[in-house]
Design an enzyme around this catalytic site. Structure first.
Site, PDB file in Angstrom:
ATOM      1  N   SER A 108     -19.593 123.590-122.952  1.00  0.00           N
ATOM      2  CA  SER A 108     -20.544 123.284-124.018  1.00  0.00           C
ATOM      3  C   SER A 108     -21.352 122.035-123.657  1.00  0.00           C
ATOM      4  O   SER A 108     -22.022 122.008-122.639  1.00  0.00           O
ATOM      5  CB  SER A 108     -19.788 123.131-125.344  1.00  0.00           C
ATOM      6  OG  SER A 108     -20.664 123.245-126.437  1.00  0.00           O
ATOM      7  N   ASP A 158     -20.271 129.999-126.522  1.00  0.00           N
ATOM      8  CA  ASP A 158     -19.714 128.677-126.236  1.00  0.00           C
ATOM      9  C   ASP A 158     -18.325 128.757-125.593  1.00  0.00           C
ATOM     10  O   ASP A 158     -17.424 129.424-126.098  1.00  0.00           O
ATOM     11  CB  ASP A 158     -19.627 127.888-127.541  1.00  0.00           C
ATOM     12  CG  ASP A 158     -19.458 126.404-127.321  1.00  0.00           C
ATOM     13  OD1 ASP A 158     -18.456 126.012-126.701  1.00  0.00           O
ATOM     14  OD2 ASP A 158     -20.317 125.636-127.778  1.00  0.00           O
TER      15      ASP A 158
END
Length: 330
Positions: A77, A209
């Site tokens: 991320s 993610d």
């Protein structure tokens, strides 16, 4: 992981802040004559955590200043953003500029969430005529273009430091490393928070993610060939909260998030030789406050400096030498 909590709208509203727009570790002190092992590689595992990622920049500042070799980087991320920029060749100061001047957050989330939600009925209208894009409030294309502009369209396989962006494939539920292709696409995929950002299709995989499964990618950087891993965990700490605080909207989600992350990421970090954990308490996942970016960098610098004696000692034990020191950190 935090993404599971982020899916509920009430939780999201409670977690976000809308300020002004604006892999194996062993670590130590190395003498000047110490020679770096011809095979040992140092890997950096940068964890996820949204706007708290500015702390990664502070950590990088100190590692570079102290001459800690960084041979491999894996980022989840926001960790993929900081790690990707550095692997491309940006200095810690240049990366800090992107955070403190709001460039990053404005491109990742062009409009604050509450404002963006006002446009959802209009933006979802194409579904009425059979056009069905992947689920998510933000497309992510603007962020991808921003990254590719900053990095001149660089491809991952051509970066100065071997790099991997960690993602979750929602088709098979497994964690993957993206190690080729343009950097913007990889970062877009690694930061695609389910429900908030649309997933990214690459071939027959649909990525979101990476924090959904692996928020601190220690094992991934080991798989890349790291013998010594420095993990950077940017989770908020868990502390006791007075009972009356849980009457506030979103308070349960916030504390549940902290507890979940602390337990799951502690297990991942336990496999690293050195863990740097800056104090990111009070910085929300998607803060738009310049002050939070500055604070995160400062706390990253502080945490890395405190960790340097351990890093020097363990590097020495592993036969890995420090590089000549760079310009001192402010």
């Amino acid at each position: 992981m935090f993404l599971k909590k982020l899916l509920a709208l009430a939780s999201v509203v409670g977690l976000l802040s809308f300020g002004p727009a604006n892999a194996q570790l062993t670590g130590g002190t190395v003498s000047e004559g110490a020679a770096k092992s011809s095979t040992a590689k140092v890997g950096l595992a940068l964890g996820g955590g949204g706007s708290r990622g500015s702390a990664h920049v502070g950590v990088l500042k100190v590692l570079v200043e102290e001459g800690v070799p960084i041979d491999l980087i894996a980022g989840t991320s926001i960790g993929s953003v900081v790690g990707g920029f550095y692997s491309y060749g940006m200095s810690p100061d240049a990366i800090a500029f992107e955070f403190t001047k709001d460039h990053f957050i404005k491109e990742w989330m062009p409009r604050p969430l509450l404002v963006k939600m006002l446009f959802i009925p209009y933006e979802q209208s194409p579904r009425l005529i059979g056009i069905k894009p992947y689920d998510g409030i933000y497309k992510g294309e603007r962020f991808q273009n921003y990254v590719n502009k900053v990095c001149n369209g660089a491809r991952i396989e051509q970066l100065k430091i071997p790099f991997a962006a960690i993602c979750t494939n929602v088709v098979d539920g497994k964690s993957y490393k993206i190690r080729e292709g343009d950097l913007g696409t990889a970062m877009r995929a690694s930061t695609a928070v389910p429900g908030l950002k649309r997933p990214v299709q690459i071939g027959d995989k649909l990525y979101c993610d990476g924090g959904l499964i692996c928020n601190v990618p220690v094992e991934h950087v080991k798989e890349m060939g790291a013998d010594f891993v420095i993990a950077v965990n940017i989770d908020e700490h868990v502390s006791e909260v007075p009972l009356h605080k849980f009457r506030a909207l979103g308070s349960m989600a916030k504390q549940a998030l902290r507890i979940d992350l602390n337990h799951s990421d502690a297990e991942l970090c336990a496999k690293a030789n050195v863990v740097i954990h800056p104090n990111t308490d009070g910085i929300t996942l998607i803060s738009r406050k310049k002050s939070d970016g500055v604070m995160g960098i400062e706390h990253g610098v502080r945490a890395a400096r405190e960790a340097m004696p351990e890093i020097r000692s363990k590097l020495l034990a592993a036969g890995i030498a420090l590089k000549p020191k760079a310009t001192s950190v402010d």
